[in-house]
Design a protein around this motif. Structure first.
Motif, PDB file in Angstrom:
ATOM      1  N   ALA A 304     -16.638  21.155   9.270  1.00 58.31           N
ATOM      2  CA  ALA A 304     -16.166  22.339  10.007  1.00 58.31           C
ATOM      3  C   ALA A 304     -16.278  23.555   9.097  1.00 58.31           C
ATOM      4  O   ALA A 304     -15.959  23.476   7.901  1.00 58.31           O
ATOM      5  CB  ALA A 304     -14.715  22.127  10.420  1.00 58.31           C
ATOM      6  N   ILE A 305     -16.717  24.696   9.653  1.00 54.63           N
ATOM      7  CA  ILE A 305     -16.803  25.882   8.790  1.00 54.63           C
ATOM      8  C   ILE A 305     -15.486  26.644   8.775  1.00 54.63           C
ATOM      9  O   ILE A 305     -15.316  27.579   8.008  1.00 54.63           O
ATOM     10  CB  ILE A 305     -17.981  26.824   9.159  1.00 54.63           C
ATOM     11  N   GLY A 306     -14.563  26.208   9.598  1.00 60.95           N
ATOM     12  CA  GLY A 306     -13.233  26.806   9.570  1.00 60.95           C
ATOM     13  C   GLY A 306     -12.281  25.929  10.355  1.00 60.95           C
ATOM     14  O   GLY A 306     -12.694  25.231  11.277  1.00 60.95           O
ATOM     15  N   ILE A 307     -11.007  25.941   9.929  1.00 58.86           N
ATOM     16  CA  ILE A 307      -9.983  25.206  10.685  1.00 58.86           C
ATOM     17  C   ILE A 307      -8.782  26.138  10.805  1.00 58.86           C
ATOM     18  O   ILE A 307      -8.241  26.591   9.788  1.00 58.86           O
ATOM     19  CB  ILE A 307      -9.586  23.894   9.960  1.00 58.86           C
ATOM     20  N   GLN A 308      -8.408  26.462  12.032  1.00 56.99           N
ATOM     21  CA  GLN A 308      -7.245  27.342  12.229  1.00 56.99           C
ATOM     22  C   GLN A 308      -6.114  26.509  12.822  1.00 56.99           C
ATOM     23  O   GLN A 308      -6.346  25.701  13.712  1.00 56.99           O
ATOM     24  CB  GLN A 308      -7.606  28.490  13.175  1.00 56.99           C
ATOM     25  N   ILE A 309      -4.907  26.776  12.307  1.00 58.59           N
ATOM     26  CA  ILE A 309      -3.771  25.956  12.732  1.00 58.59           C
ATOM     27  C   ILE A 309      -2.679  26.846  13.320  1.00 58.59           C
ATOM     28  O   ILE A 309      -2.395  27.920  12.783  1.00 58.59           O
ATOM     29  CB  ILE A 309      -3.231  25.161  11.527  1.00 58.59           C
ATOM     30  N   ALA A 310      -2.105  26.415  14.445  1.00 56.64           N
ATOM     31  CA  ALA A 310      -1.028  27.198  15.064  1.00 56.64           C
ATOM     32  C   ALA A 310       0.240  26.361  15.113  1.00 56.64           C
ATOM     33  O   ALA A 310       0.228  25.259  15.659  1.00 56.64           O
ATOM     34  CB  ALA A 310      -1.453  27.612  16.466  1.00 56.64           C
ATOM     35  N   ASP A 311       1.309  26.891  14.539  1.00 55.82           N
ATOM     36  CA  ASP A 311       2.591  26.183  14.561  1.00 55.82           C
ATOM     37  C   ASP A 311       3.587  26.856  15.490  1.00 55.82           C
ATOM     38  O   ASP A 311       4.344  26.212  16.200  1.00 55.82           O
ATOM     39  CB  ASP A 311       3.206  26.154  13.154  1.00 55.82           C
ATOM     40  N   THR A 312       3.588  28.189  15.465  1.00 53.12           N
ATOM     41  CA  THR A 312       4.597  28.892  16.261  1.00 53.12           C
ATOM     42  C   THR A 312       4.113  29.054  17.698  1.00 53.12           C
ATOM     43  O   THR A 312       2.916  28.941  17.975  1.00 53.12           O
ATOM     44  CB  THR A 312       4.853  30.299  15.686  1.00 53.12           C
ATOM     45  N   PHE A 313       5.064  29.349  18.580  1.00 56.84           N
ATOM     46  CA  PHE A 313       4.725  29.522  19.991  1.00 56.84           C
ATOM     47  C   PHE A 313       3.684  30.629  20.158  1.00 56.84           C
ATOM     48  O   PHE A 313       2.687  30.462  20.870  1.00 56.84           O
ATOM     49  CB  PHE A 313       5.995  29.857  20.788  1.00 56.84           C
ATOM     50  N   ALA A 314       3.894  31.741  19.449  1.00 52.66           N
ATOM     51  CA  ALA A 314       2.972  32.884  19.595  1.00 52.66           C
ATOM     52  C   ALA A 314       1.559  32.521  19.124  1.00 52.66           C
ATOM     53  O   ALA A 314       0.573  32.845  19.786  1.00 52.66           O
ATOM     54  CB  ALA A 314       3.504  34.075  18.810  1.00 52.66           C
ATOM     55  N   GLU A 315       1.480  31.803  17.992  1.00 52.80           N
ATOM     56  CA  GLU A 315       0.146  31.412  17.482  1.00 52.80           C
ATOM     57  C   GLU A 315      -0.538  30.450  18.451  1.00 52.80           C
ATOM     58  O   GLU A 315      -1.739  30.536  18.706  1.00 52.80           O
ATOM     59  CB  GLU A 315       0.279  30.723  16.114  1.00 52.80           C
ATOM     60  N   LYS A 316       0.263  29.526  19.018  1.00 59.74           N
ATOM     61  CA  LYS A 316      -0.320  28.556  19.961  1.00 59.74           C
ATOM     62  C   LYS A 316      -0.844  29.289  21.195  1.00 59.74           C
ATOM     63  O   LYS A 316      -1.927  28.987  21.686  1.00 59.74           O
ATOM     64  CB  LYS A 316       0.740  27.532  20.380  1.00 59.74           C
ATOM     65  N   GLU A 317      -0.042  30.230  21.680  1.00 55.27           N
ATOM     66  CA  GLU A 317      -0.485  30.986  22.861  1.00 55.27           C
ATOM     67  C   GLU A 317      -1.792  31.709  22.569  1.00 55.27           C
ATOM     68  O   GLU A 317      -2.671  31.793  23.416  1.00 55.27           O
ATOM     69  CB  GLU A 317       0.588  31.998  23.280  1.00 55.27           C
ATOM     70  N   ARG A 318      -1.925  32.238  21.347  1.00 54.69           N
ATOM     71  CA  ARG A 318      -3.159  32.966  20.974  1.00 54.69           C
ATOM     72  C   ARG A 318      -4.377  32.039  20.994  1.00 54.69           C
ATOM     73  O   ARG A 318      -5.453  32.419  21.433  1.00 54.69           O
ATOM     74  CB  ARG A 318      -2.984  33.553  19.559  1.00 54.69           C
ATOM     75  N   LEU A 319      -4.188  30.806  20.550  1.00 56.44           N
ATOM     76  CA  LEU A 319      -5.317  29.859  20.570  1.00 56.44           C
ATOM     77  C   LEU A 319      -5.626  29.389  21.996  1.00 56.44           C
ATOM     78  O   LEU A 319      -6.782  29.325  22.406  1.00 56.44           O
ATOM     79  CB  LEU A 319      -5.042  28.655  19.663  1.00 56.44           C
ATOM     80  N   TRP A 320      -4.565  29.087  22.773  1.00 55.02           N
ATOM     81  CA  TRP A 320      -4.801  28.658  24.170  1.00 55.02           C
ATOM     82  C   TRP A 320      -5.474  29.766  24.971  1.00 55.02           C
ATOM     83  O   TRP A 320      -6.220  29.518  25.913  1.00 55.02           O
ATOM     84  CB  TRP A 320      -3.498  28.259  24.863  1.00 55.02           C
ATOM     85  N   GLU A 321      -5.166  30.996  24.578  1.00 54.24           N
ATOM     86  CA  GLU A 321      -5.737  32.166  25.274  1.00 54.24           C
ATOM     87  C   GLU A 321      -7.270  32.098  25.281  1.00 54.24           C
ATOM     88  O   GLU A 321      -7.910  32.493  26.248  1.00 54.24           O
ATOM     89  CB  GLU A 321      -5.249  33.430  24.540  1.00 54.24           C
TER      90      GLU A 321
END
Ligand SMILES: Cc1cc2nc3c(=O)[nH]c(=O)nc-3n(C[C@H](O)[C@H](O)[C@H](O)COP(=O)(O)OP(=O)(O)OC[C@H]3O[C@@H](n4cnc5c(N)ncnc54)[C@H](O)[C@@H]3O)c2cc1C
Length: 458
Positions: A304-321
Motif C-alpha cells: 500500500a502506498i498509504g494507510i489512513q486510520i480513523a478512530d474518532t467519529f468525525a474521522e470515520k465520517e470523513r472516510l465514509w464520506e
C-alpha cells in the motif's frame, strides 16, 4: 380510462383523498431511479393490510395490473408501473410496531425507512446490519423485495439473512402470514424465502419481522491506498485468507476517486490508482484491535502506498464520506450512467476487474468500478451519453461483454439491485431453461392472471 364503478369502489376502500387520478401524482409515480418510465392510470395509497387486500380484490376482478411502490429508489425499473396499471403506494404503512429485545426482533410495516429502523434498534443496543447506500430513503419492504445488500453484508449477510417472517397479500386478496408472524411458527415450504427478492411479483408485503444483532461497541476504519487496481483487488482476496472478516471492504478505482475528488474537493495523489476502505468491529476494544492489525498487515503486504486510520467519529465520517459521495459524483461526469452490480466469488475479483479494464479498452468507453467487493459485489458504471449514438452503442456492447465475463467467472447478473426491466434480457445467460420454467410456474401459482408487477424479471 378507469371506469366510474372502479373509481367509486377504490374511493370507498381508502377514502377519496388517497386515490389519485391527477397527472401530477401519476407523473411522480411513473419511474424509479432507473431511466424506465410508464405513466400509471392511478395511484392508490392504502392505510393498512385490510385495505391492500380490498384494493387487490377490485383490481383482480377488473383485470387491472398493479405495482407496489416503496420509496422508488430501485435501479432496475422494479417499481415502474405496468402498462395501463395502478401504483399501490405503500407510503402510509410506515410504523415500527415493536422491538422485542428478548427475541431480538423488530416488527415493522414495509415503508419504514432502513436508517430509521437502524436508529430505533440502536436505542435498545441492537443493530440492523443491512445497509444499502440508499438507506436514508429506501424502505424495508423495498429492501426485502430486492434482497438489498451493502458494505456490511460481507460480515453480516444481506437482507435475506434478517427476515424471520412476513405478511403478504396475494393478487386475489388473501392475507398470508409466514415464519414467526404465522400462528404456529414456521411454514412447511419456506414461503418467507419465496417472497424475498421476488421484486413485488408474487405478493404485496404488508408486515415484516426482522432479526436484530447485538450492537458492536467498537469500530475502526482503515483506508488502504494502492498504486494499481490489481493490488487493491489482491488485498481483498488476501484478507479473506486471513480468517478475519472486516465488517466492510469497499473498493474504488482511480476513475471513481477522480470523480469524488472533483465533486467533493478531497484530493488523492496521482500515484493512487485504487483504494480499499475497511471497517472492522467488535464487542471489545481488544477484539477490534486484533482485526485492525491484520488489515494493516495485509495492506502492507500488497505494498500500500498509504494507510489512513480513523478512530474518532468525525474521522470515520470523513472516510465514509468518500464512499457516500460516489453516486452524486458520478452524476456530474457524464449524462448517462449504466450502472450494473455484478457479483463473482471473491477469489475471482482480480480476474473480473482485469477483464473490465480490457472491455473498457476494447469498446473505448469510460468504466468506473467500485463496490462492496468484500462479498464479490462490483458496481460497474459505464459512463456515456445517449446523444452520442456511436459511443452509446459501444457502451451497450460493453454492458453485454461485462455480463458475459461475469457469468464466465461463475458470477451472477445482480448482487443487490435485482433484475426488474433492466436486466431481464440477460436472464437466459444466468438461469437454465429448467430453472426459468420453475420460476415462471411459481409466479403462475401465486398470480395466475399475471397482474402483479407483470413484465418484470422474465
Ligand atoms: C443512490 C442509490 C444507492 C443505492 N445503493 C444500493 C446499495 O448499496 N445496495 C442495494 O442493494 N441497493 C441500492 N440501491 C437500490 C435501491 O435503493 C434498493 O433496491 C432498495 O431496496 C429499493 O427500495 P425502495 O423502497 O426504494 O423500493 P422501490 O424502488 O419502490 O421498489 C423496488 C421493488 O420492490 C417492490 N416493492 C417495494 N415495496 C414493496 C412491498 N411492500 N411489497 C412488495 N413489493 C414491494 C417494487 O414493486 C419494486 O419491484 C441504491 C439506489 C440508489 C438510488
Amino acid at each position: 380510462m378507469v371506469s366510474q364503478t372502479t373509481i367509486k369502489q377504490l374511493q370507498r376502500i381508502v377514502g377519496r383523498d388517497q386515490c389519485f387520478f391527477n397527472i401530477e401524482e401519476r407523473l411522480t409515480h411513473a419511474s424509479d431511479a432507473s431511466s424506465f418510465r410508464e405513466l400509471p392510470k392511478a395511484v392508490i395509497r392504502p392505510q393498512n393490510t385490510a385495505q391492500v387486500a380490498e384494493i387487490l380484490r377490485v383490481c383482480h376482478r377488473n383485470r387491472i395490473p398493479v405495482v407496489f411502490r416503496g420509496s422508488g429508489t430501485g435501479y432496475t425499473g422494479g417499481a415502474v408501473p405496468p402498462q395501463g396499471g395502478f401504483v399501490i403506494d405503500m407510503g402510509c404503512l410506515n410504523r415500527i410496531l415493536e422491538i422485542d429485545t428478548h427475541l431480538r426482533i423488530g416488527i415493522v410495516e414495509p415503508m419504514v425507512i432502513n436508517a430509521e429502523f437502524q436508529a430505533e434498534a440502536k436505542k435498545y443496543n441492537l443493530f440492523y446490519p443491512p445497509d444499502p447506500a440508499s438507506l436514508k430513503s429506501a424502505s424495508l419492504g423495498g429492501n426485502v423485495a430486492e434482497n438489498s445488500g451493502g458494505p456490511r453484508c460481507v460480515k453480516y449477510g444481506v437482507t435475506r439473512d434478517y427476515v424471520r417472517g412476513l405478511e403478504f397479500v396475494t393478487m386475489e386478496g388473501s392475507i398470508v402470514q409466514t415464519g414467526c408472524l404465522a400462528d404456529h411458527f414456521d411454514d412447511i415450504t419456506d414461503l418467507t424465502a419465496l417472497l424475498i427478492s421476488s421484486e413485488g411479483t408474487l405478493g404485496g408485503i404488508t408486515k415484516l419481522a426482522l432479526s436484530l444483532a447485538p450492537l458492536p461497541k467498537h469500530t475502526a476504519l482503515i483506508l488502504g491506498l494502492f498504486g494499481s487496481m490489481a493490488q487493491a483487488a489482491a488485498v481483498i482476496a488476501d484478507m479473506v485468507q486471513t480468517g478475519v472478516t472486516p465488517s466492510a471492504m469497499e473498493f474504488m478505482d482511480a476513475a471513481t476517486l477522480q470523480a469524488v475528488s472533483t465533486y467533493s474537493g478531497r484530493h488523492f495523489s496521482e500515484d493512487v490508482q485504487a483504494v480499499v476502505l475497511f471497517e472492522v468491529d467488535g464487542v471489545t476494544e481488544a477484539e477490534t484491535y486484533v482485526q485492525y492489525e491484520k488489515v494493516v498487515e495485509v495492506c502492507q503486504k500488497q505494498q500500500a502506498i498509504g494507510i489512513q486510520i480513523a478512530d474518532t467519529f468525525a474521522e470515520k465520517e470523513r472516510l465514509w464520506e468518500i464512499r457516500r459521495n460516489i453516486s452524486p459524483a458520478l452524476r456530474t461526469i457524464s449524462p448517462k450512467k449504466i450502472n450494473e452490480d455484478v457479483t463473482v466469488p471473491r477469489s475471482k475479483i482480480p480476474v473480473l476487474v482485469g477483464r473490465i479494464v480490457e472491455i473498457a479498452r476494447k469498446y473505448q468507453v469510460k468504466i468506473v468500478t467500485f463496490g462492496h467487493a468484500g462479498d464479490g459485489n462490483i458496481h460497474v458504471n459505464i459512463m456515456t451519453d445517449e446523444i452520442k449514438t456511436q459511443e452509446f452503442q459501444r457502451a451497450q456492447k460493453a454492458v453485454d461483454a461485462v455480463f458475459n465475463a461475469t457469468i464466465e467467472e461463475s458470477g451472477v447478473l445482480s448482487g443487490e439491485h435485482g433484475i426488474g426491466l433492466a436486466k431481464k434480457k440477460w436472464i437466459p445467460l444466468q438461469l437454465s431453461k429448467e430453472n426459468q420454467t420453475w420460476q415462471k410456474r411459481l409466479k403462475k401459482a401465486f398470480d395466475p392472471g399475471d397482474l402483479m408487477n407483470p413484465g418484470k424479471i422474465f
